[in-house]
Design a protein around this motif. Structure first.
Motif, short mmCIF file in Angstrom:
data_model
loop_
_atom_site.label_atom_id
_atom_site.label_comp_id
_atom_site.label_asym_id
_atom_site.label_seq_id
_atom_site.Cartn_x
_atom_site.Cartn_y
_atom_site.Cartn_z
N GLN A 296 0.85 -1.19 0.00
CA GLN A 296 0.00 0.00 0.00
C GLN A 296 0.88 1.24 0.00
OE1 GLN A 296 -3.22 1.98 -0.68
NE2 GLN A 296 -3.32 -0.23 -0.40
N ASN B 173 2.64 2.92 9.90
CA ASN B 173 2.16 1.70 9.25
C ASN B 173 3.27 0.75 8.83
OD1 ASN B 173 0.01 0.07 8.15
ND2 ASN B 173 0.70 0.71 6.14
N GLY C 252 -1.67 1.98 11.95
CA GLY C 252 -1.92 1.19 10.75
C GLY C 252 -1.91 -0.30 11.07
N LYS C 253 -1.16 -1.06 10.28
CA LYS C 253 -1.07 -2.51 10.48
C LYS C 253 0.18 -2.89 11.28
CE LYS C 253 -3.72 -3.49 6.31
NZ LYS C 253 -3.74 -4.10 4.95
N ASN C 254 0.78 -1.89 11.91
CA ASN C 254 1.98 -2.13 12.72
C ASN C 254 1.53 -2.53 14.14
OD1 ASN C 254 4.38 -2.06 14.13
ND2 ASN C 254 5.08 -0.14 13.20
N LYS C 255 1.26 -3.82 14.32
CA LYS C 255 0.72 -4.32 15.58
C LYS C 255 1.70 -4.13 16.74
CE LYS C 255 -1.92 -8.18 17.51
NZ LYS C 255 -1.33 -8.09 18.85
N TYR D 222 1.30 -0.62 17.97
CA TYR D 222 0.00 -0.48 18.63
C TYR D 222 0.04 -1.10 20.03
CZ TYR D 222 -4.97 -1.02 19.63
OH TYR D 222 -6.20 -0.96 20.23
N THR E 39 -5.73 1.53 15.36
CA THR E 39 -5.38 0.50 14.38
C THR E 39 -5.68 1.01 12.97
OG1 THR E 39 -7.57 -0.48 14.68
CG2 THR E 39 -5.76 -1.42 15.97
N TYR E 40 -5.48 0.14 12.00
CA TYR E 40 -5.64 0.50 10.59
C TYR E 40 -7.07 0.96 10.30
CZ TYR E 40 -5.66 0.03 5.50
OH TYR E 40 -5.76 0.26 4.16
N SER F 42 -9.55 1.54 7.35
CA SER F 42 -9.75 1.28 5.92
C SER F 42 -10.74 2.26 5.30
CB SER F 42 -10.25 -0.15 5.69
OG SER F 42 -11.46 -0.36 6.39
#
Length: 389
Positions: A13, A209, A235-238, A241, A256-257, A259
Protein backbone atom coordinates in the motif's frame (compact mmCIF):
# COMPACT_ATOMS: atom_id res chain seq x y z
CA UNK A 1 -18.61 -0.75 -21.82
CA UNK A 2 -15.41 1.34 -21.77
CA UNK A 3 -12.47 0.22 -19.62
CA UNK A 4 -9.89 2.28 -17.72
CA UNK A 5 -6.72 0.54 -16.58
CA UNK A 6 -4.88 2.03 -13.59
CA UNK A 7 -1.18 1.29 -13.26
CA UNK A 8 0.60 1.74 -9.89
CA UNK A 9 3.68 -0.36 -9.03
CA UNK A 10 4.34 -3.02 -6.36
CA UNK A 11 1.66 -4.56 -4.15
CA UNK A 12 2.45 -2.75 -0.90
CA UNK A 13 0.00 0.00 0.00
CA UNK A 14 1.49 3.30 -1.12
CA UNK A 15 0.52 6.71 -2.45
CA UNK A 16 0.51 5.23 -5.97
CA UNK A 17 -2.27 2.83 -4.96
CA UNK A 18 -4.15 5.41 -2.87
CA UNK A 19 -4.31 7.89 -5.74
CA UNK A 20 -5.44 5.17 -8.17
CA UNK A 21 -8.15 4.06 -5.72
CA UNK A 22 -9.28 7.65 -5.13
CA UNK A 23 -9.82 8.11 -8.88
CA UNK A 24 -11.46 4.70 -9.24
CA UNK A 25 -13.91 5.38 -6.41
CA UNK A 26 -14.65 8.81 -7.87
CA UNK A 27 -15.60 7.25 -11.20
CA UNK A 28 -17.62 4.49 -9.52
CA UNK A 29 -19.59 7.09 -7.57
CA UNK A 30 -20.31 9.35 -10.55
CA UNK A 31 -20.66 6.96 -13.50
CA UNK A 32 -22.24 3.56 -14.01
CA UNK A 33 -20.95 2.47 -17.42
CA UNK A 34 -17.21 2.00 -16.89
CA UNK A 35 -15.03 -1.01 -16.12
CA UNK A 36 -12.19 -0.02 -13.80
CA UNK A 37 -9.19 -2.20 -13.09
CA UNK A 38 -5.93 -1.70 -11.16
CA UNK A 39 -2.90 -3.85 -12.06
CA UNK A 40 0.65 -3.86 -10.76
CA UNK A 41 2.89 -4.69 -13.74
CA UNK A 42 5.55 -6.34 -11.56
CA UNK A 43 3.08 -8.82 -10.07
CA UNK A 44 1.60 -9.38 -13.51
CA UNK A 45 5.10 -10.15 -14.82
CA UNK A 46 6.25 -12.33 -11.93
CA UNK A 47 4.69 -12.44 -8.44
CA UNK A 48 7.86 -13.79 -6.84
CA UNK A 49 9.89 -10.98 -8.41
CA UNK A 50 7.48 -8.38 -6.99
CA UNK A 51 7.83 -9.83 -3.48
CA UNK A 52 11.63 -9.84 -3.72
CA UNK A 53 11.72 -6.22 -4.94
CA UNK A 54 9.29 -5.03 -2.25
CA UNK A 55 11.24 -6.74 0.53
CA UNK A 56 14.52 -5.44 -0.85
CA UNK A 57 13.17 -1.90 -1.07
CA UNK A 58 11.90 -1.90 2.53
CA UNK A 59 15.14 -3.37 3.86
CA UNK A 60 17.22 -0.88 1.87
CA UNK A 61 15.48 2.20 3.24
CA UNK A 62 15.39 0.68 6.74
CA UNK A 63 19.04 -0.38 7.03
CA UNK A 64 20.90 1.81 4.54
CA UNK A 65 18.84 4.97 4.04
CA UNK A 66 21.77 7.17 3.03
CA UNK A 67 22.79 4.89 0.17
CA UNK A 68 19.16 4.62 -0.98
CA UNK A 69 18.85 8.41 -0.94
CA UNK A 70 22.01 8.73 -3.04
CA UNK A 71 20.85 6.02 -5.46
CA UNK A 72 17.43 7.64 -5.83
CA UNK A 73 18.89 11.03 -6.67
CA UNK A 74 21.42 9.49 -9.07
CA UNK A 75 18.83 7.50 -10.99
CA UNK A 76 15.36 9.03 -10.49
CA UNK A 77 16.22 12.71 -10.11
CA UNK A 78 18.54 13.51 -13.00
CA UNK A 79 18.58 16.29 -15.65
CA UNK A 80 16.26 15.84 -18.66
CA UNK A 81 19.31 15.59 -20.95
CA UNK A 82 20.27 12.27 -19.33
CA UNK A 83 18.42 9.40 -20.99
CA UNK A 84 17.25 6.49 -18.87
CA UNK A 85 18.10 2.95 -19.80
CA UNK A 86 16.80 -0.06 -17.91
CA UNK A 87 19.29 -2.25 -19.80
CA UNK A 88 18.58 -5.95 -20.03
CA UNK A 89 15.19 -5.98 -18.33
CA UNK A 90 13.57 -3.17 -20.34
CA UNK A 91 12.64 -5.45 -23.31
CA UNK A 92 11.01 -7.91 -20.87
CA UNK A 93 8.77 -5.26 -19.32
CA UNK A 94 7.95 -3.66 -22.67
CA UNK A 95 6.84 -7.07 -23.92
CA UNK A 96 4.78 -7.64 -20.75
CA UNK A 97 3.17 -4.21 -21.05
CA UNK A 98 2.19 -4.98 -24.66
CA UNK A 99 0.81 -8.31 -23.50
CA UNK A 100 -1.17 -6.67 -20.70
CA UNK A 101 -2.72 -4.14 -23.08
CA UNK A 102 -3.61 -6.87 -25.57
CA UNK A 103 -5.29 -8.93 -22.84
CA UNK A 104 -7.16 -6.12 -21.09
CA UNK A 105 -7.99 -4.01 -24.16
CA UNK A 106 -8.35 -0.75 -22.16
CA UNK A 107 -9.74 2.45 -23.64
CA UNK A 108 -7.69 4.65 -21.30
CA UNK A 109 -4.47 4.11 -19.33
CA UNK A 110 -3.84 5.97 -16.06
CA UNK A 111 -0.32 5.78 -14.61
CA UNK A 112 0.19 6.58 -10.94
CA UNK A 113 3.83 5.43 -10.97
CA UNK A 114 6.68 6.52 -13.21
CA UNK A 115 7.81 3.09 -14.45
CA UNK A 116 4.55 2.09 -16.22
CA UNK A 117 4.46 5.61 -17.67
CA UNK A 118 8.04 5.21 -18.95
CA UNK A 119 7.18 1.92 -20.67
CA UNK A 120 3.97 3.26 -22.23
CA UNK A 121 5.80 6.34 -23.50
CA UNK A 122 8.31 4.02 -25.23
CA UNK A 123 5.51 1.97 -26.80
CA UNK A 124 3.64 5.11 -27.90
CA UNK A 125 6.71 6.53 -29.63
CA UNK A 126 7.32 3.19 -31.37
CA UNK A 127 3.76 3.21 -32.69
CA UNK A 128 2.80 0.20 -30.58
CA UNK A 129 0.17 1.92 -28.44
CA UNK A 130 -2.65 4.22 -29.62
CA UNK A 131 -4.51 4.39 -26.30
CA UNK A 132 -4.74 7.75 -24.46
CA UNK A 133 -2.37 7.88 -21.47
CA UNK A 134 -2.64 10.04 -18.34
CA UNK A 135 0.19 10.60 -15.86
CA UNK A 136 -1.11 11.26 -12.33
CA UNK A 137 1.78 12.41 -10.14
CA UNK A 138 1.80 11.34 -6.49
CA UNK A 139 4.63 13.50 -5.13
CA UNK A 140 5.29 17.24 -5.11
CA UNK A 141 7.91 16.84 -7.85
CA UNK A 142 8.25 14.81 -11.05
CA UNK A 143 11.07 12.27 -11.04
CA UNK A 144 12.94 11.60 -14.25
CA UNK A 145 11.58 8.09 -14.84
CA UNK A 146 8.08 9.31 -15.75
CA UNK A 147 7.34 9.16 -19.48
CA UNK A 148 6.86 12.55 -21.10
CA UNK A 149 6.75 11.85 -24.84
CA UNK A 150 3.43 10.54 -26.09
CA UNK A 151 1.62 11.18 -22.81
CA UNK A 152 -1.75 12.76 -23.55
CA UNK A 153 -2.52 14.42 -20.22
CA UNK A 154 -0.63 15.28 -17.04
CA UNK A 155 -2.34 15.72 -13.64
CA UNK A 156 0.20 17.88 -11.84
CA UNK A 157 0.77 18.59 -8.12
CA UNK A 158 1.52 22.33 -8.42
CA UNK A 159 1.91 25.32 -10.72
CA UNK A 160 5.68 25.06 -10.21
CA UNK A 161 5.75 21.48 -11.54
CA UNK A 162 3.65 22.56 -14.54
CA UNK A 163 6.08 25.34 -15.39
CA UNK A 164 9.07 22.99 -15.12
CA UNK A 165 7.46 20.27 -17.21
CA UNK A 166 6.43 22.73 -19.90
CA UNK A 167 9.83 24.42 -20.02
CA UNK A 168 12.06 21.33 -19.88
CA UNK A 169 10.03 19.03 -22.11
CA UNK A 170 8.02 21.47 -24.25
CA UNK A 171 4.72 19.92 -23.15
CA UNK A 172 1.81 21.96 -24.59
CA UNK A 173 -0.13 23.90 -21.99
CA UNK A 174 -3.44 22.20 -22.83
CA UNK A 175 -1.96 18.79 -21.93
CA UNK A 176 -1.13 19.89 -18.36
CA UNK A 177 -3.68 20.41 -15.59
CA UNK A 178 -2.72 21.37 -12.04
CA UNK A 179 -4.92 19.11 -9.92
CA UNK A 180 -2.83 18.82 -6.77
CA UNK A 181 -2.14 15.25 -5.66
CA UNK A 182 -5.58 13.60 -5.93
CA UNK A 183 -7.11 12.45 -2.64
CA UNK A 184 -10.32 10.57 -1.99
CA UNK A 185 -13.49 12.61 -2.30
CA UNK A 186 -14.61 11.40 1.16
CA UNK A 187 -11.83 13.61 2.56
CA UNK A 188 -14.05 16.68 2.54
CA UNK A 189 -12.80 20.22 2.05
CA UNK A 190 -12.36 22.31 5.19
CA UNK A 191 -12.76 26.02 4.57
CA UNK A 192 -12.03 27.15 8.13
CA UNK A 193 -10.73 25.15 11.09
CA UNK A 194 -12.95 24.84 14.17
CA UNK A 195 -11.44 25.85 17.48
CA UNK A 196 -11.89 23.17 20.14
CA UNK A 197 -13.49 24.62 23.26
CA UNK A 198 -11.40 22.94 25.95
CA UNK A 199 -8.23 24.63 24.70
CA UNK A 200 -6.16 21.44 24.93
CA UNK A 201 -4.84 20.69 21.42
CA UNK A 202 -5.25 17.18 20.06
CA UNK A 203 -2.48 15.99 17.75
CA UNK A 204 -2.59 13.16 15.21
CA UNK A 205 0.65 11.17 14.80
CA UNK A 206 0.87 9.50 11.41
CA UNK A 207 3.48 7.34 9.68
CA UNK A 208 3.64 4.14 11.75
CA UNK A 209 2.16 1.70 9.25
CA UNK A 210 5.39 0.42 7.72
CA UNK A 211 7.40 0.35 10.92
CA UNK A 212 9.72 2.94 9.39
CA UNK A 213 10.32 6.54 10.41
CA UNK A 214 10.96 6.21 14.17
CA UNK A 215 7.35 6.51 15.36
CA UNK A 216 7.89 4.57 18.60
CA UNK A 217 10.79 6.79 19.62
CA UNK A 218 8.70 9.85 18.86
CA UNK A 219 5.74 8.58 20.89
CA UNK A 220 7.99 7.69 23.84
CA UNK A 221 9.18 11.28 24.04
CA UNK A 222 5.57 12.40 24.42
CA UNK A 223 4.81 10.15 27.39
CA UNK A 224 5.34 13.04 29.79
CA UNK A 225 3.43 15.61 27.77
CA UNK A 226 1.08 17.55 30.04
CA UNK A 227 -0.53 20.03 27.62
CA UNK A 228 -1.36 17.94 24.55
CA UNK A 229 -3.37 14.84 23.67
CA UNK A 230 -2.18 12.44 20.98
CA UNK A 231 -3.83 9.93 18.68
CA UNK A 232 -1.26 7.62 17.06
CA UNK A 233 -2.10 6.02 13.72
CA UNK A 234 -0.36 2.65 13.89
CA UNK A 235 -1.92 1.19 10.75
CA UNK A 236 -1.07 -2.51 10.48
CA UNK A 237 1.98 -2.13 12.72
CA UNK A 238 0.72 -4.32 15.58
CA UNK A 239 3.99 -4.07 17.50
CA UNK A 240 3.70 -0.29 17.69
CA UNK A 241 0.00 -0.48 18.63
CA UNK A 242 0.56 -3.03 21.44
CA UNK A 243 3.50 -1.10 22.87
CA UNK A 244 1.61 2.21 23.11
CA UNK A 245 -1.50 0.45 24.44
CA UNK A 246 0.60 -1.12 27.22
CA UNK A 247 1.55 2.35 28.49
CA UNK A 248 -2.10 2.89 29.55
CA UNK A 249 -1.85 6.69 29.25
CA UNK A 250 -4.92 8.89 28.96
CA UNK A 251 -3.23 11.42 26.67
CA UNK A 252 -1.73 8.96 24.13
CA UNK A 253 -4.08 6.58 22.34
CA UNK A 254 -3.06 4.18 19.56
CA UNK A 255 -5.36 3.58 16.59
CA UNK A 256 -5.38 0.50 14.38
CA UNK A 257 -5.64 0.50 10.59
CA UNK A 258 -8.51 2.63 9.25
CA UNK A 259 -9.75 1.28 5.92
CA UNK A 260 -12.62 3.76 5.62
CA UNK A 261 -11.80 7.17 4.17
CA UNK A 262 -14.90 8.60 5.87
CA UNK A 263 -13.50 7.46 9.24
CA UNK A 264 -10.21 9.11 8.33
CA UNK A 265 -12.07 12.29 7.44
CA UNK A 266 -13.77 12.36 10.86
CA UNK A 267 -10.42 11.79 12.54
CA UNK A 268 -8.92 14.75 10.70
CA UNK A 269 -11.81 16.89 11.91
CA UNK A 270 -11.30 15.77 15.50
CA UNK A 271 -7.66 16.92 15.74
CA UNK A 272 -5.91 20.29 15.70
CA UNK A 273 -2.68 19.33 13.90
CA UNK A 274 -0.87 16.38 12.36
CA UNK A 275 2.68 15.11 12.89
CA UNK A 276 3.64 13.11 9.83
CA UNK A 277 6.21 12.09 7.26
CA UNK A 278 6.06 14.10 3.99
CA UNK A 279 4.25 11.50 1.87
CA UNK A 280 2.35 13.11 -1.01
CA UNK A 281 -1.12 11.78 -0.19
CA UNK A 282 -1.04 12.34 3.59
CA UNK A 283 0.24 15.89 3.18
CA UNK A 284 -2.37 16.61 0.49
CA UNK A 285 -5.15 15.33 2.74
CA UNK A 286 -3.90 17.49 5.60
CA UNK A 287 -3.73 20.55 3.34
CA UNK A 288 -7.28 19.88 2.21
CA UNK A 289 -8.40 19.71 5.85
CA UNK A 290 -6.32 22.83 6.65
CA UNK A 291 -4.48 20.98 9.39
CA UNK A 292 -1.15 22.44 10.54
CA UNK A 293 1.49 19.90 9.46
CA UNK A 294 4.60 19.04 11.49
CA UNK A 295 7.16 16.78 9.82
CA UNK A 296 8.93 14.40 12.23
CA UNK A 297 11.06 12.51 9.69
CA UNK A 298 11.35 11.77 5.98
CA UNK A 299 12.12 8.49 4.30
CA UNK A 300 15.02 8.65 1.83
CA UNK A 301 14.27 9.39 -1.80
CA UNK A 302 10.84 10.83 -2.61
CA UNK A 303 9.99 12.08 0.88
CA UNK A 304 13.28 13.95 1.25
CA UNK A 305 12.60 15.80 -2.01
CA UNK A 306 8.95 16.40 -1.06
CA UNK A 307 10.14 17.96 2.19
CA UNK A 308 12.42 20.38 0.36
CA UNK A 309 9.45 21.62 -1.69
CA UNK A 310 7.08 21.81 1.29
CA UNK A 311 9.57 23.78 3.38
CA UNK A 312 10.32 26.15 0.52
CA UNK A 313 6.61 26.86 0.13
CA UNK A 314 6.18 27.14 3.94
CA UNK A 315 3.42 24.51 3.92
CA UNK A 316 4.89 22.47 6.81
CA UNK A 317 6.83 22.94 10.05
CA UNK A 318 9.88 20.69 10.43
CA UNK A 319 10.49 19.38 13.95
CA UNK A 320 13.91 19.52 15.58
CA UNK A 321 14.60 16.25 17.40
CA UNK A 322 17.13 17.98 19.64
CA UNK A 323 14.41 20.13 21.20
CA UNK A 324 11.24 19.35 23.13
CA UNK A 325 8.56 18.27 20.64
CA UNK A 326 5.77 19.44 22.93
CA UNK A 327 7.27 22.92 23.20
CA UNK A 328 7.75 23.12 19.43
CA UNK A 329 4.16 22.09 18.73
CA UNK A 330 2.73 24.54 21.25
CA UNK A 331 5.00 27.41 20.16
CA UNK A 332 3.64 27.18 16.62
CA UNK A 333 -0.01 26.46 17.41
CA UNK A 334 -0.23 29.26 19.98
CA UNK A 335 1.58 31.81 17.79
CA UNK A 336 -1.13 33.55 15.77
CA UNK A 337 1.40 35.31 13.56
CA UNK A 338 3.03 32.03 12.47
CA UNK A 339 -0.36 30.44 11.94
CA UNK A 340 -1.46 33.38 9.77
CA UNK A 341 1.66 32.98 7.62
CA UNK A 342 0.94 29.25 7.29
CA UNK A 343 -2.70 29.94 6.32
CA UNK A 344 -1.45 32.33 3.63
CA UNK A 345 0.91 29.62 2.28
CA UNK A 346 -1.97 27.12 2.14
CA UNK A 347 -4.15 29.66 0.30
CA UNK A 348 -1.37 30.34 -2.22
CA UNK A 349 -0.90 26.64 -2.92
CA UNK A 350 -4.63 25.96 -3.31
CA UNK A 351 -5.11 28.95 -5.59
CA UNK A 352 -2.68 27.34 -8.02
CA UNK A 353 -4.93 24.30 -8.42
CA UNK A 354 -7.01 24.67 -11.57
CA UNK A 355 -9.63 21.95 -11.58
CA UNK A 356 -12.50 21.57 -9.13
CA UNK A 357 -15.54 19.42 -8.45
CA UNK A 358 -15.76 15.66 -9.07
CA UNK A 359 -17.98 16.01 -12.13
CA UNK A 360 -15.24 17.93 -13.97
CA UNK A 361 -12.65 15.18 -13.70
CA UNK A 362 -15.31 12.63 -14.64
CA UNK A 363 -16.30 14.75 -17.65
CA UNK A 364 -12.68 15.06 -18.72
CA UNK A 365 -12.06 11.30 -18.57
CA UNK A 366 -15.35 10.52 -20.30
CA UNK A 367 -14.43 12.88 -23.14
CA UNK A 368 -11.15 11.08 -23.58
CA UNK A 369 -12.94 7.73 -23.59
CA UNK A 370 -15.73 8.81 -25.98
CA UNK A 371 -13.44 10.26 -28.58
CA UNK A 372 -10.41 8.01 -28.01
CA UNK A 373 -8.22 10.71 -29.46
CA UNK A 374 -5.13 12.42 -28.24
CA UNK A 375 -5.99 15.24 -25.84
CA UNK A 376 -4.21 17.52 -28.34
CA UNK A 377 -7.24 17.13 -30.58
CA UNK A 378 -9.76 17.88 -27.83
CA UNK A 379 -10.80 21.39 -26.93
CA UNK A 380 -12.34 20.78 -23.54
CA UNK A 381 -9.34 21.14 -21.24
CA UNK A 382 -9.81 24.72 -20.14
CA UNK A 383 -11.07 24.73 -16.58
CA UNK A 384 -10.52 27.71 -14.36
CA UNK A 385 -11.12 26.14 -10.95
CA UNK A 386 -9.37 23.41 -8.79
CA UNK A 387 -9.69 19.57 -8.81
CA UNK A 388 -10.88 18.19 -5.50
CA UNK A 389 -11.67 14.50 -5.79
Amino acid sequence: MKKILFLPLLQMQSGHHQVAEALMDLLKNHTDDLTLKKIDLLSYTNKSLEKVITKGYLNWIRYAPDTYNLAYKSFFYVPPTKKHSFKWYEPLFLKKMEQLIAEEKPDLLVCTHGFPSYLLSKLKMKGKCDIPIINVYTDFFINSVWGKEGIDLHFLPSQESKERLGTKFQIPDQQMIVTGIPVHEEISITVKRKQHKDGRPKILLSGGNSGLGGMLKLAEELKCSSNLDFLVLCGKNKKLYDEILSWDLDHIKPLTYLSSRSEMNLLYEEVDAIVSKPGGVTISEAIRKRLPIFVHSALPGQEKINLQYLKRKKLVFELDHQSSLEKQLLSVLKDQNRMNHWEHAIDSYQQGIKLDKPEKIVELLENLLDQKKSVRQLGFVNYSSPLRI
